[in-house]
Design a protein around this motif. Structure first.
Motif, PDB file in Angstrom:
ATOM      1  N   GLY A 218       0.821  -1.200   0.000  1.00  0.00           N
ATOM      2  CA  GLY A 218       0.000   0.000   0.000  1.00  0.00           C
ATOM      3  C   GLY A 218       0.855   1.251   0.000  1.00  0.00           C
ATOM      4  N   LEU A 219       0.336   2.301  -0.615  1.00  0.00           N
ATOM      5  CA  LEU A 219       1.082   3.546  -0.806  1.00  0.00           C
ATOM      6  C   LEU A 219       0.270   4.702  -0.263  1.00  0.00           C
ATOM      7  CD1 LEU A 219       3.652   4.806  -2.103  1.00  0.00           C
ATOM      8  CD2 LEU A 219       2.284   5.145  -4.166  1.00  0.00           C
ATOM      9  N   LEU A 220       0.895   5.517   0.590  1.00  0.00           N
ATOM     10  CA  LEU A 220       0.310   6.750   1.106  1.00  0.00           C
ATOM     11  C   LEU A 220       0.969   7.934   0.409  1.00  0.00           C
ATOM     12  CD1 LEU A 220       0.167   6.084   4.959  1.00  0.00           C
ATOM     13  CD2 LEU A 220      -1.788   6.292   3.430  1.00  0.00           C
ATOM     14  N   PRO A 227       4.502  10.437  -3.222  1.00  0.00           N
ATOM     15  CA  PRO A 227       4.620   9.308  -2.287  1.00  0.00           C
ATOM     16  C   PRO A 227       5.296   9.725  -0.988  1.00  0.00           C
ATOM     17  CG  PRO A 227       5.283   8.654  -4.500  1.00  0.00           C
ATOM     18  CD  PRO A 227       5.132  10.136  -4.519  1.00  0.00           C
ATOM     19  N   VAL A 228       4.727   9.242   0.115  1.00  0.00           N
ATOM     20  CA  VAL A 228       5.253   9.540   1.442  1.00  0.00           C
ATOM     21  C   VAL A 228       5.668   8.275   2.170  1.00  0.00           C
ATOM     22  CG1 VAL A 228       4.689  10.512   3.710  1.00  0.00           C
ATOM     23  CG2 VAL A 228       3.938  11.676   1.633  1.00  0.00           C
ATOM     24  N   GLU A 445      -2.961   5.732  -9.285  1.00  0.00           N
ATOM     25  CA  GLU A 445      -3.156   4.618 -10.215  1.00  0.00           C
ATOM     26  C   GLU A 445      -2.213   4.728 -11.398  1.00  0.00           C
ATOM     27  OE1 GLU A 445      -7.257   4.754 -11.183  1.00  0.00           O
ATOM     28  OE2 GLU A 445      -7.947   4.102  -9.207  1.00  0.00           O
ATOM     29  N   ARG A 446      -2.014   5.930 -11.902  1.00  0.00           N
ATOM     30  CA  ARG A 446      -1.039   6.106 -12.985  1.00  0.00           C
ATOM     31  C   ARG A 446       0.375   5.814 -12.498  1.00  0.00           C
ATOM     32  NH1 ARG A 446      -4.424  10.598 -14.325  1.00  0.00           N
ATOM     33  NH2 ARG A 446      -3.053  12.014 -13.156  1.00  0.00           N
ATOM     34  N   ALA A 447       0.668   6.200 -11.255  1.00  0.00           N
ATOM     35  CA  ALA A 447       1.989   5.898 -10.697  1.00  0.00           C
ATOM     36  C   ALA A 447       2.196   4.398 -10.572  1.00  0.00           C
ATOM     37  CB  ALA A 447       2.145   6.578  -9.341  1.00  0.00           C
ATOM     38  N   PHE A 448       1.158   3.652 -10.197  1.00  0.00           N
ATOM     39  CA  PHE A 448       1.272   2.200 -10.099  1.00  0.00           C
ATOM     40  C   PHE A 448       1.510   1.567 -11.470  1.00  0.00           C
ATOM     41  CE2 PHE A 448      -1.214   1.817  -5.880  1.00  0.00           C
ATOM     42  CZ  PHE A 448      -0.031   1.851  -5.182  1.00  0.00           C
ATOM     43  N   ARG A 449       0.819   2.063 -12.477  1.00  0.00           N
ATOM     44  CA  ARG A 449       1.048   1.524 -13.823  1.00  0.00           C
ATOM     45  C   ARG A 449       2.482   1.784 -14.265  1.00  0.00           C
ATOM     46  NH1 ARG A 449      -4.257   3.518 -14.797  1.00  0.00           N
ATOM     47  NH2 ARG A 449      -3.432   5.439 -15.697  1.00  0.00           N
ATOM     48  N   SER A 450       2.973   2.982 -13.981  1.00  0.00           N
ATOM     49  CA  SER A 450       4.377   3.283 -14.301  1.00  0.00           C
ATOM     50  C   SER A 450       5.318   2.422 -13.481  1.00  0.00           C
ATOM     51  CB  SER A 450       4.651   4.764 -14.041  1.00  0.00           C
ATOM     52  OG  SER A 450       6.016   5.062 -14.206  1.00  0.00           O
ATOM     53  N   LEU A 451       4.956   2.196 -12.216  1.00  0.00           N
ATOM     54  CA  LEU A 451       5.822   1.427 -11.319  1.00  0.00           C
ATOM     55  C   LEU A 451       5.977  -0.007 -11.791  1.00  0.00           C
ATOM     56  CD1 LEU A 451       7.273   1.474  -8.477  1.00  0.00           C
ATOM     57  CD2 LEU A 451       5.130   0.608  -7.566  1.00  0.00           C
ATOM     58  N   LYS A 452       4.901  -0.606 -12.292  1.00  0.00           N
ATOM     59  CA  LYS A 452       4.923  -2.034 -12.587  1.00  0.00           C
ATOM     60  C   LYS A 452       5.216  -2.351 -14.051  1.00  0.00           C
ATOM     61  CE  LYS A 452       0.840  -2.939 -10.788  1.00  0.00           C
ATOM     62  NZ  LYS A 452      -0.308  -3.692 -10.276  1.00  0.00           N
ATOM     63  N   THR A 453       4.811  -1.484 -14.964  1.00  0.00           N
ATOM     64  CA  THR A 453       4.895  -1.873 -16.371  1.00  0.00           C
ATOM     65  C   THR A 453       5.621  -0.857 -17.239  1.00  0.00           C
ATOM     66  OG1 THR A 453       2.720  -0.879 -16.787  1.00  0.00           O
ATOM     67  CG2 THR A 453       2.776  -3.221 -16.211  1.00  0.00           C
ATOM     68  N   CYS A 477       9.145   2.792  -3.921  1.00  0.00           N
ATOM     69  CA  CYS A 477       8.473   4.056  -3.614  1.00  0.00           C
ATOM     70  C   CYS A 477       9.367   5.237  -3.935  1.00  0.00           C
ATOM     71  CB  CYS A 477       8.062   4.073  -2.150  1.00  0.00           C
ATOM     72  SG  CYS A 477       7.343   5.629  -1.571  1.00  0.00           S
ATOM     73  N   TRP A 478      10.665   5.106  -3.667  1.00  0.00           N
ATOM     74  CA  TRP A 478      11.549   6.254  -3.864  1.00  0.00           C
ATOM     75  C   TRP A 478      11.741   6.596  -5.336  1.00  0.00           C
ATOM     76  CZ3 TRP A 478      10.103   7.150   0.440  1.00  0.00           C
ATOM     77  CH2 TRP A 478      10.368   6.419   1.580  1.00  0.00           C
ATOM     78  N   PRO A 479      11.919   5.639  -6.261  1.00  0.00           N
ATOM     79  CA  PRO A 479      11.930   6.057  -7.669  1.00  0.00           C
ATOM     80  C   PRO A 479      10.647   6.761  -8.090  1.00  0.00           C
ATOM     81  CG  PRO A 479      12.826   3.849  -7.464  1.00  0.00           C
ATOM     82  CD  PRO A 479      12.271   4.203  -6.126  1.00  0.00           C
ATOM     83  N   THR A 480       9.502   6.286  -7.554  1.00  0.00           N
ATOM     84  CA  THR A 480       8.245   6.957  -7.868  1.00  0.00           C
ATOM     85  C   THR A 480       8.253   8.387  -7.327  1.00  0.00           C
ATOM     86  OG1 THR A 480       7.132   4.824  -7.698  1.00  0.00           O
ATOM     87  CG2 THR A 480       5.752   6.770  -7.709  1.00  0.00           C
ATOM     88  N   MET A 481       8.785   8.571  -6.116  1.00  0.00           N
ATOM     89  CA  MET A 481       8.870   9.910  -5.539  1.00  0.00           C
ATOM     90  C   MET A 481       9.818  10.792  -6.351  1.00  0.00           C
ATOM     91  SD  MET A 481      10.239  11.065  -1.785  1.00  0.00           S
ATOM     92  CE  MET A 481      11.929  10.691  -2.285  1.00  0.00           C
TER      93      MET A 481
END
Length: 548
Positions: A218-220, A227-228, A445-453, A477-481
């Motif tokens: 889970g992501l807050l 991302p935090v 949700e867009r961040a999750f799509r980028s994170l996984k695929t 999480c940190w690359p997403t941040m």
């Protein structure tokens, strides 16, 4: 008359005519005649390209001009521009310093891991090989001084980051979360390769990998989607069961006495609202009702069809939800999409059910037996989730499926209708702002799509130790941040819409589709990102390195 031969040169001549300045590049020969210096113009070079003029200037100076292949031997060429962009932007924004104030090797290795994830996602072993001196696919290892790091060193760096995760998340919460502000929460999953990890358990896979062991995290984030905190959950818990740990984290670790938690209808269910939200003072929420609850409101007369004749957004107060606000919105485009999807699913399912209906009467290998026929029909109906729209008649020797037109009509009447549910008072959060806050979940949700695929590609996981799994989960999480901060800093140089105020002003309603700003349209039309952007026109300094 004495005339001495002279040397040639390229002269730059400036003339003013009609208030305008003109520049000429002239090939001239300078000579001395009767004790005076004379200039003879041999040709006007002004129409030639600047590079050609520069070559002529060097030639008349007597410089030896050789081809690059003759002057240099290319031993090795390594890409550097993308490394400079990512590392330079991250350091200018101060992102690596958030892991540890002083520079140390572990921090440099973590910085290399995150930068490598942004540049070329791959496994830890492949990352170590790419950083190594023997391969060095880019200048990343040399730029960060970690070219000698091996796989064990990168694993140790992930352990170092995992040990600091709590302190880093608390620092991020102090920076990005505010008392009484919005906190977005979303859940996603990925899958493992192998069977040795103790965190992996068989369960429902969002990825459709039924033979793989899934894992949930889970992501807050704050209200803008930065991302935090991230948490990896052991086993395969349902989405609502991951929520209590996040509430405890917000109250105890982040010391937030009052927040507004925004979660999808799959996370903040009726049971979670009843069990987890109401006993905690100062914790409000925004979520949405599920389809059965919306149909119950419509059946009770709370959602009349005339509600959206003159408006697309309304607030209702049904007696079944005391102390709460229900905000109803209708999106015509979403209504059209849902109707089209249902129509196509019913057509495909109807054809497959017709095949099953003909199976008991076929000459070879007929399908007989009530249990076998029901099993086959259940597989078809469960695949597309439209079983509620069919009425079945099954015997040992026959099968018949008919559409339930009344049920289809009841669902079609609510196409495009969504009902948001919140405990926040209207004076704190107006109706349009509630809708806008819930829509911000699309950023995660867009961040999750980028994170996984799309970009970061954290799946599948190959680690066997629990800490190794949690470490990639936290480092994901940190690359997403980093990517979130970089996209904001480099927005003027990208084709993204970097004028949210104009975008919001262009929408006639918060329910209506978003409109692109004039600046974004100009970027797409001219295929340029520099012109028409105040943030780039007002400063001549480089966005990446800060140099003029």
């Amino acid at each position: 008359m004495a005339r001495a031969s002279g040397a040639c040169h390229v002269a730059e001549i400036t003339r003013t005519h009609g208030g305008r300045r003109y520049r000429y590049d002239l090939l001239r020969r300078t000579y001395r005649q009767d004790g005076q210096v004379k200039h003879e113009t041999l040709g006007n070079l002004s129409r030639l390209p600047a590079a050609t003029i520069a070559l002529i200037r060097r030639a008349v100076r007597g410089e030896a001009l050789v081809a690059p292949d003759d002057a240099f031997d290319v031993i090795r060429s390594r890409p550097h521009g993308h490394v400079a962009a990512v590392v330079g932007t991250a350091r200018k924004l101060g992102l690596p310093a958030r892991f540890a104030a002083p520079r140390r090797r572990a921090r440099d290795l973590v910085e290399a891991l995150i930068a490598a994830r942004l540049l070329e996602p791959c496994s830890t072993l492949a990352t170590a090989r790419a950083l190594g001196v023997e391969t060095e696919e880019s200048t990343l290892g040399e730029s960060l001084g970690v070219a000698t790091a091996d796989e064990d060193a990168l694993d140790a760096a992930m352990d170092w980051l995992l040990a600091r995760q709590g302190r880093v998340e608390q620092a991020l919460a102090r920076r990005h979360l505010t008392e009484g502000g919005l906190v977005l929460y979303e859940v996603t999953s990925t899958y493992f390769e192998g069977r040795k990890c103790p965190l992996a358990k068989f369960g429902h896979s969002r990825e459709g990998q039924r033979d793989k062991l899934p894992i949930v995290f889970g992501l807050l984030t704050n209200r803008e989607g930065c991302p935090v905190a991230v948490e990896v959950f052991a086993g395969h818990p349902g989405d609502p069961k991951t929520l209590p740990a996040q509430i405890q984290k917000l109250r105890e670790r982040f010391r937030l006495a009052r927040v507004v938690l925004v979660g999808d209808r799959g996370r903040l269910t009726e049971a979670r609202v009843r069990e987890d939200r109401r006993p905690i003072e100062g914790l409000d929420w925004i979520t949405a009702l599920r389809a059965p609850a919306i149909q119950a409101l419509a059946a009770g007369g709370t959602l009349p069809r005339s509600l959206f004749d003159q408006q697309d957004l309304a607030e209702i107060t049904p007696p079944d939800y005391p102390g709460e606000r229900l905000i109803v919105g209708k999106n015509p485009l979403l209504a059209e999409a849902r109707a089209r999807t249902r129509r196509e699913l019913l057509q495909v399912t109807g054809r497959e059910l017709a095949t099953i209906a003909a199976a008991p009467a076929r000459a070879t290998r007929p399908l007989r037996g009530q249990a076998r026929i029901a099993l086959r029909a259940g597989q078809v109906l469960g695949r597309r989730k439209v079983g509620k729209h069919f009425t079945l008649e099954i015997t040992d020797t026959s099968f018949r499926a008919t559409r339930d037109e009344a049920a289809i009509a009841r669902e079609a009447a609510l196409d495009g209708v969504d009902v948001l549910r919140t405990s926040v008072a209207a004076e704190r959060l107006p109706t349009p702002e509630v809708v806008r806050s819930y829509k911000r979940l699309a950023v995660i949700e867009r961040a999750f799509r980028s994170l996984k695929t799309v970009d970061l590609k954290v799946r599948p996981l190959h680690h066997r130790k629990a800490d190794r799994v949690r470490a990639p989960g936290s480092s994901a999480c940190w690359p997403t941040m980093w990517k979130w901060h970089m996209r904001r800093a480099l927005a003027p140089l990208l084709f993204a819409d970097d004028d949210p105020a104009a975008t919001a002003a262009g929408r006639r309603s918060v329910v209506a589709p978003a409109q692109r700003s004039a600046r974004a349209k100009a970027k797409a039309l001219t295929k340029r990102t520099e012109e028409g952007s105040p943030s780039t026109a007002s400063s001549r300094s480089c966005v990446i390195c800060g140099r003029s």
